[in-house]
Each structure stands twice: as C-alpha cells, then as structure tokens.
Design a protein around this motif. Structure first.
Motif, PDB file in Angstrom:
ATOM      1  N   UNK A   1       0.818  -1.212   0.000  1.00 32.27           N
ATOM      2  CA  UNK A   1       0.000   0.000   0.000  1.00 32.27           C
ATOM      3  C   UNK A   1       0.852   1.263   0.000  1.00 32.27           C
ATOM      4  N   UNK A   2       2.065   1.183   0.567  1.00 27.80           N
ATOM      5  CA  UNK A   2       2.978   2.332   0.553  1.00 27.80           C
ATOM      6  C   UNK A   2       3.576   2.576  -0.828  1.00 27.80           C
ATOM      7  N   UNK A   3       3.430   1.601  -1.731  1.00 28.97           N
ATOM      8  CA  UNK A   3       3.994   1.746  -3.068  1.00 28.97           C
ATOM      9  C   UNK A   3       5.414   1.237  -3.192  1.00 28.97           C
ATOM     10  N   UNK A   4       5.882   0.465  -2.203  1.00 25.13           N
ATOM     11  CA  UNK A   4       7.253  -0.042  -2.261  1.00 25.13           C
ATOM     12  C   UNK A   4       7.459  -0.992  -3.437  1.00 25.13           C
ATOM     13  N   UNK A   5       6.385  -1.665  -3.846  1.00 22.80           N
ATOM     14  CA  UNK A   5       6.500  -2.576  -4.987  1.00 22.80           C
ATOM     15  C   UNK A   5       6.843  -1.817  -6.254  1.00 22.80           C
ATOM     16  N   UNK A   6       6.127  -0.721  -6.488  1.00 24.24           N
ATOM     17  CA  UNK A   6       6.402   0.097  -7.681  1.00 24.24           C
ATOM     18  C   UNK A   6       7.755   0.799  -7.570  1.00 24.24           C
ATOM     19  N   UNK A   7       8.166   1.145  -6.362  1.00 25.43           N
ATOM     20  CA  UNK A   7       9.432   1.853  -6.160  1.00 25.43           C
ATOM     21  C   UNK A   7      10.623   0.907  -6.000  1.00 25.43           C
ATOM     22  N   UNK A   8      10.392  -0.398  -6.197  1.00 25.66           N
ATOM     23  CA  UNK A   8      11.454  -1.405  -6.049  1.00 25.66           C
ATOM     24  C   UNK A   8      12.091  -1.350  -4.665  1.00 25.66           C
ATOM     25  N   UNK A   9      11.265  -1.052  -3.685  1.00 29.36           N
ATOM     26  CA  UNK A   9      11.686  -0.986  -2.273  1.00 29.36           C
ATOM     27  C   UNK A   9      12.759   0.071  -2.032  1.00 29.36           C
ATOM     28  N   UNK A  10      12.846   1.054  -2.923  1.00 29.79           N
ATOM     29  CA  UNK A  10      13.864   2.095  -2.778  1.00 29.79           C
ATOM     30  C   UNK A  10      13.541   3.069  -1.649  1.00 29.79           C
ATOM     31  N   UNK A  11      12.293   3.070  -1.184  1.00 31.32           N
ATOM     32  CA  UNK A  11      11.922   3.970  -0.100  1.00 31.32           C
ATOM     33  C   UNK A  11      12.233   3.425   1.276  1.00 31.32           C
ATOM     34  N   UNK A  12      12.897   2.268   1.326  1.00 31.80           N
ATOM     35  CA  UNK A  12      13.249   1.644   2.606  1.00 31.80           C
ATOM     36  C   UNK A  12      14.745   1.783   2.859  1.00 31.80           C
ATOM     37  N   UNK A  13      15.115   1.965   4.117  1.00 32.59           N
ATOM     38  CA  UNK A  13      16.539   2.006   4.456  1.00 32.59           C
ATOM     39  C   UNK A  13      17.131   0.609   4.363  1.00 32.59           C
ATOM     40  N   UNK A  14      18.462   0.533   4.368  1.00 31.70           N
ATOM     41  CA  UNK A  14      19.132  -0.772   4.303  1.00 31.70           C
ATOM     42  C   UNK A  14      18.706  -1.667   5.458  1.00 31.70           C
ATOM     43  N   UNK A  15      18.625  -1.099   6.655  1.00 23.46           N
ATOM     44  CA  UNK A  15      18.256  -1.885   7.833  1.00 23.46           C
ATOM     45  C   UNK A  15      16.810  -2.357   7.741  1.00 23.46           C
ATOM     46  N   UNK A  16      15.933  -1.525   7.184  1.00 27.65           N
ATOM     47  CA  UNK A  16      14.530  -1.927   7.025  1.00 27.65           C
ATOM     48  C   UNK A  16      14.407  -3.075   6.036  1.00 27.65           C
ATOM     49  N   UNK A  17      15.197  -3.026   4.979  1.00 28.94           N
ATOM     50  CA  UNK A  17      15.187  -4.122   4.005  1.00 28.94           C
ATOM     51  C   UNK A  17      15.711  -5.404   4.645  1.00 28.94           C
ATOM     52  N   UNK A  18      16.778  -5.280   5.426  1.00 28.97           N
ATOM     53  CA  UNK A  18      17.336  -6.437   6.122  1.00 28.97           C
ATOM     54  C   UNK A  18      16.300  -7.048   7.064  1.00 28.97           C
ATOM     55  N   UNK A  19      15.648  -6.217   7.870  1.00 32.50           N
ATOM     56  CA  UNK A  19      14.641  -6.709   8.814  1.00 32.50           C
ATOM     57  C   UNK A  19      13.478  -7.384   8.086  1.00 32.50           C
TER      58      UNK A  19
END
Length: 248
Positions: A113-131
């Motif tokens: 719903x945040x649109x991370x799919x369309x943004x290729x998860x670029x809106x997440x920090x490295x640590x958020x992606x790791x978690x």
C-alpha cells in the motif's frame, strides 16, 4: 528443506529466478493458494479447512524449523528437531507460527500500500530491508553478519541490491493472492480493486499457510533446478568425451 519437490509442483511457471528461488507468476500463486485451500482437503476428523491449528504434529515441527523458530533458543542444529518434538508444546509452536504469519501478512500489505513494490523498495533504508527479509525467511547474504565497521560500500551496495530485489519479488507474488478479486480465476476480466481489508488478510488461514511454506517451496525448487542443470552439464561433458573418443 530438501530437493524433494512433489511432481504436481513442477509444471508451475515462473518469470525469473532470484537468490530465494523461482519467482512465480500470478497463475502459479493462485495454484498454490487453491492447492492449500482445496487440494489439501478438509480435515477428515474436524471437518475444518487446513490451518496452522490443524497441522499434524510432524508437519508443525517441520514448519517451525523451516521458519527458524528454534534459532532464538540458541540450540545446535542437530538437536533442534528433537528439542522441538520433545520439549516444546505444540500449542506454543502454533501460536508462534500464527503470530509470525500475521506479522508478515500485515507488513506485506503495508509495504504494498505504501507503493514499495512500484518503487522497487527504494523507499526503505538498508536496515529496514534487512529486517523485512529476515522476518520473511528470505536470503540476507553476508550483510547481517557484518560489523558496521567491516561493511565496505561495494559489498553493502551489492548485498542490499540483492535483498531489495528478493523482497520486491516476494511482494509481487503475495500481491496476487491478496487482491480483492483473488478468489476468482486470474483470467477474470474484473478490474482489480486493491488489497482486501487487512483484518481479512490476517485472518485468512490459507494465506497464513501459504506465506509460511513459500520460502521452503522456492528453496526446494531452486535446488532441484540447479541439480537438473548440473546433471545436464555432466551429460554434455560425457557426450563430448565419447565423441572425442570416436574421433580418435
């Protein structure tokens, strides 16, 4: 996790291969969902649909191990299965798996719903992606084991890129079975209305089982695919060697 993949899973189609395994298309995700919902059948003893609470004890233990529920106990790998089978009540494992599945489903819905799919998860920090990858049982490479001081920019960039890619593929697959029309065949012409309500998603027993089994299914199929590629390569080498002998 092993490479013993049921034969009925082999015809499933996928659109790519990442570090976690095959990336299944929408049709295949519907197949998985309906296999759990219908092919598994209703529990003969209770006349209830398959759910975490209705899993047989051996299945429950295997699913707990596949989802690293023994890791917080800091047990050596060889004794983890025995410990879970003899010392941990089944109701505890059921609740832990239910909580894990609900957390993943809720987080998947939020990220989509945040649109991370369309943004290729670029809106997440490295640590958020790791978690996020760690929670879902997705590969995290060496990034999680590195000390902050040891993380070179090139290594971090490479590892995080892989994790973002794997997470995006996971969200894409789950989106297919979380949409409003997901109970209909994927060939339906109905316009997509967005995700189902979050409360409905979290309470979906079929979705809970799917999200807990998907990493192991993908890993097993990846191992099987690699084995087939290796076997094919060996056969080609043997054929080349035989052809060379004939020429000589």
């Amino acid at each position: 996790q092993n490479d013993n993949v049921p034969c009925f899973l082999e015809p499933l189609s996928f659109v790519g291969l990442d570090a976690a395994g095959p990336v299944f298309d929408k049709q295949s995700m519907f197949t998985f969902y309906h296999l759990i919902q219908h092919l598994g059948g209703r529990n003969a003893a209770t006349s209830e649909r398959p759910s975490i609470k209705n899993l047989q004890t051996t299945h429950l233990h295997s699913l707990a191990l596949a989802n690293n529920l023994a890791s917080p106990m800091y047990l050596p790998s060889p004794i983890s299965p025995s410990f879970l089978q003899t010392c941990v009540p089944s109701i505890y494992l059921q609740r832990k798996l239910e909580t894990l599945a609900e957390d993943i489903i809720a987080d998947d819905a939020a990220l989509i719903e945040e649109g991370q799919l369309e943004e290729r998860c670029s809106g997440m920090t490295d640590e958020e992606v790791l978690d996020a990858c760690w929670l879902r049982g997705l590969p995290v490479g060496q990034f999680a084991k590195m000390n902050v001081a040891d993380r070179s920019s090139l290594v971090v960039e490479s590892e995080v890129h892989i994790m973002r890619n794997v997470l995006r593929h996971h969200l894409k697959m789950m989106e297919a079975v979380m949409m409003e029309h997901s109970s209909l065949p994927p060939s339906s012409q109905e316009t997509e209305k967005g995700l189902r309500p979050k409360g409905e998603l979290i309470r979906d027993d079929t979705l809970q089982l799917l999200i807990l089994h998907l990493p192991a299914i993908r890993y097993s199929m990846m191992i099987r695919l690699k084995k087939k590629q290796n076997d094919r390569g060996i056969r080609l080498l043997v054929e080349d060697a035989n052809n060379d002998k004939k020429v000589d």
